[in-house]
Design an enzyme around this catalytic site. Sequence first.
Site, short mmCIF file in Angstrom:
data_model
loop_
_atom_site.label_atom_id
_atom_site.label_comp_id
_atom_site.label_asym_id
_atom_site.label_seq_id
_atom_site.Cartn_x
_atom_site.Cartn_y
_atom_site.Cartn_z
N SER A 141 -41.81 115.91 89.75
CA SER A 141 -43.21 115.79 90.16
C SER A 141 -44.11 115.74 88.93
CB SER A 141 -43.61 117.00 91.01
OG SER A 141 -45.02 117.03 91.17
N TYR A 154 -43.67 126.27 92.35
CA TYR A 154 -43.28 124.86 92.56
C TYR A 154 -43.15 124.12 91.24
CZ TYR A 154 -43.49 119.99 94.02
OH TYR A 154 -43.22 118.64 94.19
#
Length: 248
Positions: A141, A154
Site C-alpha cells: 500500500s 496497518y
Amino acid sequence: MNKLKDKVAIVTGASKGIGAGIARQLAADGAKVIVNYVSSKSGADKVVADIEAAGGKALAVAANVTNKTEVEALVKSAIEHFGRLDIVVNNSGIYQFARIEETTEALYRKQFDLNVLGPLLVAAAATPHLGKGSSIINISSFVTRVFIAESAIYSGTKGAIDAITGVLARELGPRGIRVNAVSPGLIETEGSHSAGAMGSDFQIWNEGQTPLGRIGQVQDVAPIVSYLASDDAGWVTGEVMLASGGMR
Ligand code: NDP
C-alpha cells in the site's frame, strides 16, 4: 492478449475488490486462475463465471490464508486442476485504522495475521512448485510512503510486506523466481466502501494530494500486476511499485 498464456495463477482474496480485478485481468491475459476467497463464495463464483464467459479458465477455491493447512490445500488445487503454478498474487488484506491509544492485541493480530502471516504462508507453500520464470506479487500500500495518522498497525503490516518482498527477491532470485510488490493509493473497492473511506474527508484529502487528481479504480492496479507476472518484467525483481496516481 496472451502474454500469460500457459501460466497458472493463484490470486488470494479474489472474490471482490482489487483481487477480483486482478483475477479477471490475469485471465484476460491468458492465465488459468485460482480465485481464492474465505467467505464470499458467491463473489468468487461470479468472478469465475465472468472469466469463463470471456473464454478463460478459472476455479473458485475457499481457503483462509492465515491457516497453513488450508493454504497448502489452496496451492494443491492449482497443481491438481491446472497442472502447475507460475504466478502467486498475495492480495488478501484488511485495513482497520485506529488511534494509537486504541491499540489492542486483537487489532494487531487480526491485521498482522492476514496481511503478513498470510502472504508468508502462501509463499512458503507455493515456492516448492514455482520454477524459472515464475513470480510472486504482493499487494502492499502507498501508506508505507505516505504516512497517514491512525494507521500505525496497518502501515506496519505493509512495511513488513515491502521488506519481505525484498528479502524473497534476494532469496528466490537464484531459482529464477521474481518477487515484486504493487502499492496502490486509495482504490474504490467493497472494502474501502465498508471502511467508510468513500465519500469521506479522507477521499477528498487523497484527491487533493494526488497529482492525477482522483482516487484509483481496480483497473488502475490490475494491469500492473499482470505486467509484473509476465515475461516482459523478466528483469524486474525486488521492486515495490507505487500505483497511486503520483501520490507519494
Ligand atoms: P476488499 O475488502 O474489497 O477484499 C478483501 C478480499 O480479501 C476479499 O476477497 C476477502 O474474501 C479476502 N479475505 C479476507 N480475509 C481473508 C482470509 N482470511 N483468507 C483469504 N482471503 C481473505 O479489499 P481491497 O480490494 O480493498 O484490498 C485488497 C488488498 O489491497 C489488501 O491487501 C489491501 O490492504 C490492499 N490495498 C487496498 C487499498 C484500497 O484503497 N482499497 C489501497 C492500498 C492497498 P471474502 O470476500 O471471501 O471475505
